[in-house]
Design a protein around this motif. Structure first.
Motif, PDB file in Angstrom:
ATOM      1  N   ASN A  43      -5.319 -14.439   3.392  1.00  0.00           N
ATOM      2  CA  ASN A  43      -4.589 -15.708   3.332  1.00  0.00           C
ATOM      3  C   ASN A  43      -5.483 -16.916   3.638  1.00  0.00           C
ATOM      4  O   ASN A  43      -5.153 -17.775   4.462  1.00  0.00           O
ATOM      5  CB  ASN A  43      -3.391 -15.687   4.301  1.00  0.00           C
ATOM      6  CG  ASN A  43      -2.366 -14.638   3.918  1.00  0.00           C
ATOM      7  OD1 ASN A  43      -2.150 -14.368   2.737  1.00  0.00           O
ATOM      8  ND2 ASN A  43      -1.744 -14.036   4.925  1.00  0.00           N
TER       9      ASN A  43
ATOM     10  N   SER B  56      -2.381  -6.090   6.685  1.00  0.00           N
ATOM     11  CA  SER B  56      -2.190  -7.524   6.461  1.00  0.00           C
ATOM     12  C   SER B  56      -2.036  -7.907   4.997  1.00  0.00           C
ATOM     13  O   SER B  56      -1.794  -9.075   4.692  1.00  0.00           O
ATOM     14  CB  SER B  56      -3.375  -8.309   7.045  1.00  0.00           C
ATOM     15  OG  SER B  56      -3.543  -8.017   8.408  1.00  0.00           O
ATOM     16  N   THR B  57      -2.198  -6.961   4.092  1.00  0.00           N
ATOM     17  CA  THR B  57      -2.097  -7.272   2.667  1.00  0.00           C
ATOM     18  C   THR B  57      -1.040  -6.386   2.018  1.00  0.00           C
ATOM     19  O   THR B  57      -0.637  -5.360   2.573  1.00  0.00           O
ATOM     20  CB  THR B  57      -3.450  -7.058   1.959  1.00  0.00           C
ATOM     21  OG1 THR B  57      -3.878  -5.692   2.154  1.00  0.00           O
ATOM     22  CG2 THR B  57      -4.509  -7.998   2.523  1.00  0.00           C
ATOM     23  N   GLU B  58      -0.617  -6.802   0.834  1.00  0.00           N
ATOM     24  CA  GLU B  58       0.411  -6.051   0.113  1.00  0.00           C
ATOM     25  C   GLU B  58      -0.126  -4.691  -0.327  1.00  0.00           C
ATOM     26  O   GLU B  58      -1.320  -4.561  -0.623  1.00  0.00           O
ATOM     27  CB  GLU B  58       0.859  -6.836  -1.123  1.00  0.00           C
ATOM     28  CG  GLU B  58       1.565  -8.144  -0.814  1.00  0.00           C
ATOM     29  CD  GLU B  58       2.903  -7.919  -0.101  1.00  0.00           C
ATOM     30  OE1 GLU B  58       3.593  -6.926  -0.432  1.00  0.00           O
ATOM     31  OE2 GLU B  58       3.241  -8.723   0.782  1.00  0.00           O
ATOM     32  N   PRO B  59       0.739  -3.677  -0.382  1.00  0.00           N
ATOM     33  CA  PRO B  59       0.302  -2.358  -0.864  1.00  0.00           C
ATOM     34  C   PRO B  59      -0.325  -2.477  -2.257  1.00  0.00           C
ATOM     35  O   PRO B  59       0.192  -3.171  -3.131  1.00  0.00           O
ATOM     36  CB  PRO B  59       1.604  -1.550  -0.926  1.00  0.00           C
ATOM     37  CG  PRO B  59       2.497  -2.208   0.089  1.00  0.00           C
ATOM     38  CD  PRO B  59       2.164  -3.666   0.032  1.00  0.00           C
TER      39      PRO B  59
ATOM     40  N   ALA C 170      -3.105  -3.981  -2.972  1.00  0.00           N
ATOM     41  CA  ALA C 170      -4.038  -5.108  -3.075  1.00  0.00           C
ATOM     42  C   ALA C 170      -5.459  -4.655  -2.748  1.00  0.00           C
ATOM     43  O   ALA C 170      -5.674  -3.786  -1.901  1.00  0.00           O
ATOM     44  CB  ALA C 170      -3.623  -6.230  -2.126  1.00  0.00           C
TER      45      ALA C 170
ATOM     46  N   ARG D  18      -5.957   2.260  -3.239  1.00  0.00           N
ATOM     47  CA  ARG D  18      -6.461   0.888  -3.220  1.00  0.00           C
ATOM     48  C   ARG D  18      -7.936   0.870  -3.605  1.00  0.00           C
ATOM     49  O   ARG D  18      -8.659   1.840  -3.384  1.00  0.00           O
ATOM     50  CB  ARG D  18      -6.332   0.278  -1.827  1.00  0.00           C
ATOM     51  CG  ARG D  18      -4.922   0.039  -1.352  1.00  0.00           C
ATOM     52  CD  ARG D  18      -4.957  -1.115  -0.401  1.00  0.00           C
ATOM     53  NE  ARG D  18      -3.756  -1.266   0.402  1.00  0.00           N
ATOM     54  CZ  ARG D  18      -3.408  -2.412   0.962  1.00  0.00           C
ATOM     55  NH1 ARG D  18      -4.161  -3.489   0.796  1.00  0.00           N
ATOM     56  NH2 ARG D  18      -2.316  -2.502   1.698  1.00  0.00           N
TER      57      ARG D  18
END
Length: 598
Positions: A472, A542-545, A547, A574
């Motif tokens: 982010n 902390s990130t979307e699955p 990503a 991932r």
């Protein structure tokens, strides 16, 4: 005393040309018209004609006309004629001195510029703001500090041009704190001030501060220019801030910033170093008039990602199109060979450098060859190359060979190289670490202890591993065993979960990579909290699955973390992109782009 030739006492050859002589003195233009003609003159030939006219009509001593002619000669690149006029002036004033000093500084004749400044002071001519802003171009830190004191005494320090020039001296000499004090004291900061300060941070190891200052610049409603983009893109490249780099790309395209070849090349470099070769190639293809620097950036990018075949194909295309390779081009190509073990191709390129490309190998090219041969197991050939090379060896070169000894477990040669480095005062913390690793791999714990004692007695500290990840638009940094992060508890819970995942897949910790003579359980715990694993765990929570996780590490990734990342990429489905000190690793579906050759 001066490195430029003095203009002869007589004016240029044009003076003897009858066509240059006026038909009558009565019809001759006056000083005002002559001054205007000098200002409008665009070439040295036009200035010769006017100079000859002044000489024929006894106007060569006219103060204003002489000053304008002197300044115009400098602008036309004829510093010799400019200096001659200056020397023939009886009492040059501050404008004369400032102009000739400025001209020497622009032509990188820094010693001469400083000598002229000293002469100016000895002639009791007081410098003005233009003098200081010009002479500071030629200063290093010590002279810059002295001039800072003089400017302060004369009450000129607060002038924008003088302050910016002082700021530039401090920033380029690495005195970033002093530069920041000057910067904060400026009332009206223009884009040049912001650029100098941002670039100072970026060039001297503080990219995060550079990016933070760039954000302040935007809040202050100062519009960035092309130089700003180059500096902040370098900051993004250093820390792997891909999201920030993409935002900068959007900003440049939507706020009227000219994405010329220099800026475009900075985008290529940023995308390559942040792990997105696809975006780098898109920028490269959009450049209408590519220069060799743009080609170099793309070739080096493919090399650092291990796509050696693509790098070599691009190199061939570059040569076919008529671009002449540079030192950097060949470093990139040789690195490409080294990352994939292309020994035959690397030998051919290295041996043909002088003959085919007119480039004599430098220590960096020898380093690439030592790395290529050493990693491929040709240790004796690499050693002979170093011993017989025609340029002076450095610590990096010997370190590459020592690293190859560690990879292949050649203790005897490794000890010989380490001893040689210590005798020649070429050793650094990495030398001791590599030797310790070599002993540890051979289970020679007595040797490891001996190296540790040498490090302690010599005050040598091992460089600490640090990994970063951008989430982010914010970069998070981790060191081994880190527990200071706000989400530390969640991160360590994910580490435990990751450990269970990979063990279920047959993972066995590589405890042989731990240098301390500890029990197996303690070694396993030490491996479990390496900085890159902490960064990966933070990325997972902390990130979307699905990503992509992108990590940057300041040191070479250890073999245990390499194994874990391969398994985690398979289990979580991932892609994990990691940049370590040597190259990129793309982990996907249980394998790595390096082919376990790194």
């Amino acid at each position: 005393m001066y490195s430029v030739a003095l203009f002869p006492i007589n004016p240029p050859p044009a003076a003897s040309n009858p066509a240059c002589r006026p038909s009558s003195t009565a019809n001759s233009p006056g000083p005002e018209k002559l001054a205007a003609l000098i200002d409008k003159s665009k070439s040295a030939n036009q200035l010769y004609q006017i100079h000859a006219f002044l000489y024929r009509h006894n106007l060569s001593d006219h103060q204003i006309l002489s000053f304008k002619l002197q300044r115009s000669y400098s602008a036309a690149g004829r510093l010799d004629h400019s200096l001659s006029i200056f020397r023939q002036t009886q009492t040059p004033d501050v404008f004369f001195y400032s102009s000739i000093i400025h001209a020497h500084a622009l032509h990188n004749l820094h010693k001469d510029a400083l000598l002229l400044y000293v002469q100016m002071l000895s002639d009791n001519v007081t410098p003005n703001t233009f003098t200081f802003s010009s002479i500071l171009r030629s200063c290093r830190l010590q002279a810059g500090k002295a001039l800072h004191g003089q400017a302060t005494k004369l009450g000129l320090e607060s002038d924008t041009y003088v302050s910016t020039s002082l700021l530039d001296v401090y920033a380029k000499c690495g005195m970033v704190r002093e530069a920041r004090v000057l910067f904060d004291g400026l009332q009206d900061k223009d884009v040049i001030c912001w650029n100098v300060m941002i670039d100072g941070y970026v060039q001297f190891g503080s990219p995060n501060e550079g990016l933070s200052l760039f954000k302040q610049m935007l809040r202050a409603k100062v519009k960035p220019n092309e130089a700003t983009m180059v500096a902040v893109l370098s900051a993004c490249a250093q820390i792997g801030a891909l999201e920030s780099g993409r935002w900068l790309h959007w900003y440049a395209e939507n706020h009227g910033i000219d994405i010329n070849v220099r800026v475009a090349t900075s985008f290529i470099d940023m995308y390559c170093k942040c792990g997105s070769l696809e975006e780098a190639r898109l920028v490269f293809e959009r450049i209408t008039h590519k220069d060799v620097v743009a080609w170099n950036s793309m070739i080096v990018g493919y090399a650092m990602h291990g796509l050696s075949d693509v790098a070599l194909q691009l190199f061939d295309e570059m040569c076919r199109l008529g671009y002449k390779p540079t030192d950097i081009t060949l470093i990139g190509v040789l690195n490409a060979c080294g990352h994939s073990g292309l020994v035959r191709e690397g030998r051919e390129i290295f041996s043909s450098m002088a003959r085919t490309y007119g480039i004599e190998p430098k220590v960096e090219h020898y380093g690439c060859m030592v790395n290529l041969l050493g990693r491929a197991g040709y240790l004796e050939e690499a050693y002979d190359l170093v011993k017989n090379m025609e340029v002076e060896q450095d610590a990096v070169l010997w370190g590459a060979l020592l690293g190859a000894c560690k990879i292949h477990g050649n203790v005897a040669l490794g000890e010989e190289i380490a001893g040689l480095m210590m005798r020649q005062n070429l050793e650094n913390s990495g030398t001791y670490v590599l030797l310790s690793n070599l002993y540890a791999k051979a289970n020679n714990w007595e040797g490891v202890a001996k190296v540790r004692t040498m490090m302690r007695d010599g005050g040598v500290e091992k460089e600490h591993g640090c990994s970063s990840i951008e989430v982010n638009n914010r970069v998070h940094e981790f060191v081994a065993g880190d527990s200071w992060h706000p989400r530390s508890k969640d991160i360590h819970m994910m580490l435990e979960e990751m450990n269970a995942w990979v063990k279920a897949q047959g993972y066995t910790p590589r405890t042989d990579t731990v240098l301390h003579d500890l029990g197996e359980e303690e070694k396993e715990k030490s491996l479990g909290v390496h900085s890159e694993k902490l960064a990966m765990a933070f990325g997972l929570i902390s990130t979307e699955p699905g990503a992509t996780i992108r990590i940057v590490k300041n040191l070479r990734v250890c073999s245990d973390c390499h194994d874990v990342m391969k398994l985690v990429s398979k289990i979580t489905r991932r892609t994990i992109v990691m940049r370590d000190r040597n190259r990129f690793h793309h982990f996907e579906n249980g394998s790595c782009s390096c082919g376990d050759y790194w």
